[in-house]
Design a protein around this motif. Structure first.
Motif, mmCIF file in Angstrom:
data_model
loop_
_atom_site.group_PDB
_atom_site.id
_atom_site.type_symbol
_atom_site.label_atom_id
_atom_site.label_comp_id
_atom_site.label_asym_id
_atom_site.label_seq_id
_atom_site.Cartn_x
_atom_site.Cartn_y
_atom_site.Cartn_z
ATOM 1 N N PRO A 1 0.839 -1.299 -0.162
ATOM 2 C CA PRO A 1 -0.005 -0.031 0.086
ATOM 3 C C PRO A 1 0.816 1.132 0.102
ATOM 4 O O PRO A 1 0.359 2.402 -0.623
ATOM 5 C CB PRO A 1 -0.842 -0.207 1.186
ATOM 6 C CG PRO A 1 -0.992 -1.443 1.489
ATOM 7 C CD PRO A 1 0.329 -1.981 0.930
ATOM 8 N N VAL A 2 2.040 1.331 0.667
ATOM 9 C CA VAL A 2 2.790 2.393 0.622
ATOM 10 C C VAL A 2 3.372 2.554 -0.621
ATOM 11 O O VAL A 2 3.349 3.744 -1.185
ATOM 12 C CB VAL A 2 3.999 2.232 1.796
ATOM 13 C CG1 VAL A 2 4.877 3.323 1.854
ATOM 14 C CG2 VAL A 2 3.383 1.995 3.387
ATOM 15 N N GLY A 3 3.989 1.770 -1.242
ATOM 16 C CA GLY A 3 4.679 1.722 -2.486
ATOM 17 C C GLY A 3 3.588 2.225 -3.812
ATOM 18 O O GLY A 3 4.071 3.140 -4.196
ATOM 19 N N ALA A 4 2.603 1.699 -3.527
ATOM 20 C CA ALA A 4 1.319 2.000 -4.413
ATOM 21 C C ALA A 4 1.052 3.305 -4.291
ATOM 22 O O ALA A 4 0.868 3.928 -5.275
ATOM 23 C CB ALA A 4 0.375 0.932 -4.440
ATOM 24 N N ALA A 5 0.790 3.687 -3.011
ATOM 25 C CA ALA A 5 0.455 5.178 -2.943
ATOM 26 C C ALA A 5 1.477 6.117 -3.199
ATOM 27 O O ALA A 5 1.056 7.158 -3.903
ATOM 28 C CB ALA A 5 0.008 5.278 -1.676
ATOM 29 N N ILE A 6 2.664 5.947 -3.197
ATOM 30 C CA ILE A 6 3.674 6.866 -3.363
ATOM 31 C C ILE A 6 3.717 6.812 -5.102
ATOM 32 O O ILE A 6 3.760 7.920 -5.616
ATOM 33 C CB ILE A 6 4.921 6.755 -3.108
ATOM 34 C CG1 ILE A 6 5.100 6.512 -1.501
ATOM 35 C CG2 ILE A 6 6.249 7.570 -3.529
ATOM 36 C CD1 ILE A 6 6.146 5.999 -0.682
ATOM 37 N N ALA A 7 3.704 5.715 -5.573
ATOM 38 C CA ALA A 7 3.854 5.517 -7.032
ATOM 39 C C ALA A 7 2.466 6.366 -7.718
ATOM 40 O O ALA A 7 2.626 7.268 -8.659
ATOM 41 C CB ALA A 7 3.914 4.383 -7.565
ATOM 42 N N ARG A 8 1.386 6.358 -7.107
ATOM 43 C CA ARG A 8 0.179 7.135 -7.590
ATOM 44 C C ARG A 8 0.478 8.227 -7.528
ATOM 45 O O ARG A 8 0.102 9.188 -8.575
ATOM 46 C CB ARG A 8 -0.752 6.516 -7.079
ATOM 47 C CG ARG A 8 -2.263 6.946 -7.686
ATOM 48 C CD ARG A 8 -3.397 6.145 -6.792
ATOM 49 N NE ARG A 8 -3.655 4.779 -7.214
ATOM 50 C CZ ARG A 8 -4.404 3.938 -6.743
ATOM 51 N NH1 ARG A 8 -5.488 4.367 -6.114
ATOM 52 N NH2 ARG A 8 -4.533 2.786 -6.917
ATOM 53 N N LEU A 9 0.885 8.844 -6.590
ATOM 54 C CA LEU A 9 0.876 10.357 -6.309
ATOM 55 C C LEU A 9 1.725 10.984 -7.157
ATOM 56 O O LEU A 9 1.538 12.040 -7.722
ATOM 57 C CB LEU A 9 1.511 10.512 -4.964
ATOM 58 C CG LEU A 9 1.580 12.140 -4.126
ATOM 59 C CD1 LEU A 9 0.438 12.871 -4.414
ATOM 60 C CD2 LEU A 9 2.397 12.259 -3.089
ATOM 61 N N GLU B 1 9.410 5.814 -9.865
ATOM 62 C CA GLU B 1 9.125 4.456 -9.502
ATOM 63 C C GLU B 1 9.355 4.270 -8.022
ATOM 64 O O GLU B 1 10.176 4.907 -7.583
ATOM 65 C CB GLU B 1 9.871 3.900 -10.596
ATOM 66 C CG GLU B 1 11.490 3.943 -10.228
ATOM 67 C CD GLU B 1 12.365 2.786 -10.779
ATOM 68 O OE1 GLU B 1 11.679 2.123 -11.858
ATOM 69 O OE2 GLU B 1 13.438 2.855 -10.662
ATOM 70 N N VAL B 2 8.531 3.241 -7.528
ATOM 71 C CA VAL B 2 8.903 2.838 -6.190
ATOM 72 C C VAL B 2 9.594 1.609 -6.343
ATOM 73 O O VAL B 2 8.717 0.608 -6.855
ATOM 74 C CB VAL B 2 7.883 3.042 -5.272
ATOM 75 C CG1 VAL B 2 8.089 2.771 -3.990
ATOM 76 C CG2 VAL B 2 7.211 4.387 -5.284
ATOM 77 N N VAL B 3 10.493 1.254 -5.648
ATOM 78 C CA VAL B 3 11.205 -0.086 -5.674
ATOM 79 C C VAL B 3 11.294 -0.792 -4.177
ATOM 80 O O VAL B 3 11.897 0.209 -3.491
ATOM 81 C CB VAL B 3 12.423 -0.279 -6.527
ATOM 82 C CG1 VAL B 3 12.988 -1.673 -6.506
ATOM 83 C CG2 VAL B 3 12.274 0.609 -7.744
ATOM 84 N N LEU B 4 10.589 -2.020 -4.057
ATOM 85 C CA LEU B 4 11.180 -2.591 -2.538
ATOM 86 C C LEU B 4 12.367 -3.777 -2.999
ATOM 87 O O LEU B 4 12.116 -4.518 -3.747
ATOM 88 C CB LEU B 4 9.883 -3.163 -2.070
ATOM 89 C CG LEU B 4 9.853 -3.972 -0.672
ATOM 90 C CD1 LEU B 4 10.124 -2.632 0.318
ATOM 91 C CD2 LEU B 4 8.649 -4.716 -0.232
ATOM 92 N N LEU C 1 12.906 0.389 0.883
ATOM 93 C CA LEU C 1 12.053 1.094 -0.016
ATOM 94 C C LEU C 1 12.617 2.335 -0.750
ATOM 95 O O LEU C 1 13.190 3.085 -0.097
ATOM 96 C CB LEU C 1 10.856 1.664 0.641
ATOM 97 C CG LEU C 1 9.744 1.913 -0.160
ATOM 98 C CD1 LEU C 1 9.112 0.679 -1.036
ATOM 99 C CD2 LEU C 1 8.538 2.765 0.817
ATOM 100 N N CYS C 2 13.075 2.322 -2.060
ATOM 101 C CA CYS C 2 13.362 3.378 -2.992
ATOM 102 C C CYS C 2 12.396 4.323 -3.686
ATOM 103 O O CYS C 2 11.696 3.499 -4.198
ATOM 104 C CB CYS C 2 14.671 2.950 -3.713
ATOM 105 S SG CYS C 2 16.097 2.122 -2.792
#
Length: 206
Positions: free
Chosen positions: A11-19, A25-28, A99-100
């Motif tokens: 949820p954190v990665g998807a929220a940042i990417a959507r914003l 890009e967001v990479v875990l 998380l990057c």
């Protein structure tokens, strides 16, 4: 089976990417195996299971609280990224994942270049093109005086108006037959007041 860390941080990665879409890009990453666990809005063409190459973080000083950056990275096509990485720890306090967030700076740099171009100083206006436009000259002289003294034309003092008439007279404005109504309008005074001030100015000339 989905890695529990992906379920936890998705949820954190998807929220940042959507914003920040489509510019980030967001990479875990898996901190132990140095492999990609998940990617949201990939810019660098990495996929789950690819090498993370997190060794770069070892060359950086943490900004505090397990956060590294922002620091610069490059994509293969030459685009520059601003990146920030956060170390995510497990319940025992050990590094579990990283998380990057990688932000493409290209649109920001383009916008900055556009604004800089608009803010660039203009070239001096070619006076030869305006030397015959006496009305423009009146407005130029009055406008410059108003800006310099910080008072609108209607609040100019008698001395201010006499000083302005001296400038306008020296510029040859009153040699033009129709100058009086234009000057009176620029100074926000009546024609009779202008005639009186002009007479006073000319009496005081050496």
């Amino acid at each position: 089976m989905t890695d529990p860390r992906v379920r936890r941080w998705s949820p954190v990665g998807a929220a940042i990417a959507r914003l920040l879409a489509p510019h980030a890009e967001v990479v875990l990453h898996d901190a132990a195996t140095d492999r990609v666990l998940a990617v949201w809005n990939p810019l660098s063409r990495r996929a789950t299971g690819d090498p993370s190459m997190l060794g770069e973080l070892k060359r950086l000083d943490p900004a505090g609280d397990d956060i590294y950056g922002p620091y610069e990275k490059l994509l293969p096509d030459g685009r520059r990224l601003s990146s920030v990485s956060a170390v995510l720890r497990d319940d025992d306090g050990e590094p579990s994942a990283v998380l990057c967030v990688n932000l493409d700076r290209t649109p920001l740099e383009q916008a900055a270049a556009l604004l800089t171009a608009f803010a660039a100083p203009t070239a001096p206006r070619p006076e030869a093109l305006f030397e015959q436009d006496w009305a423009e000259r009146v407005h130029q002289i009055v406008g410059a005086y108003v800006r310099e003294h910080g008072r609108p034309a209607e609040r100019l003092t008698r001395d201010d108006r006499l000083a302005l008439l001296a400038e306008l007279d020296a510029a040859g404005v009153f040699a033009v037959r129709r100058a009086v109504p234009v000057v009176a309008g620029a100074l926000k005074i009546s024609r009779s007041t202008l005639y009186a001030l002009l007479a006073e100015h000319r009496r005081s000339r050496p």
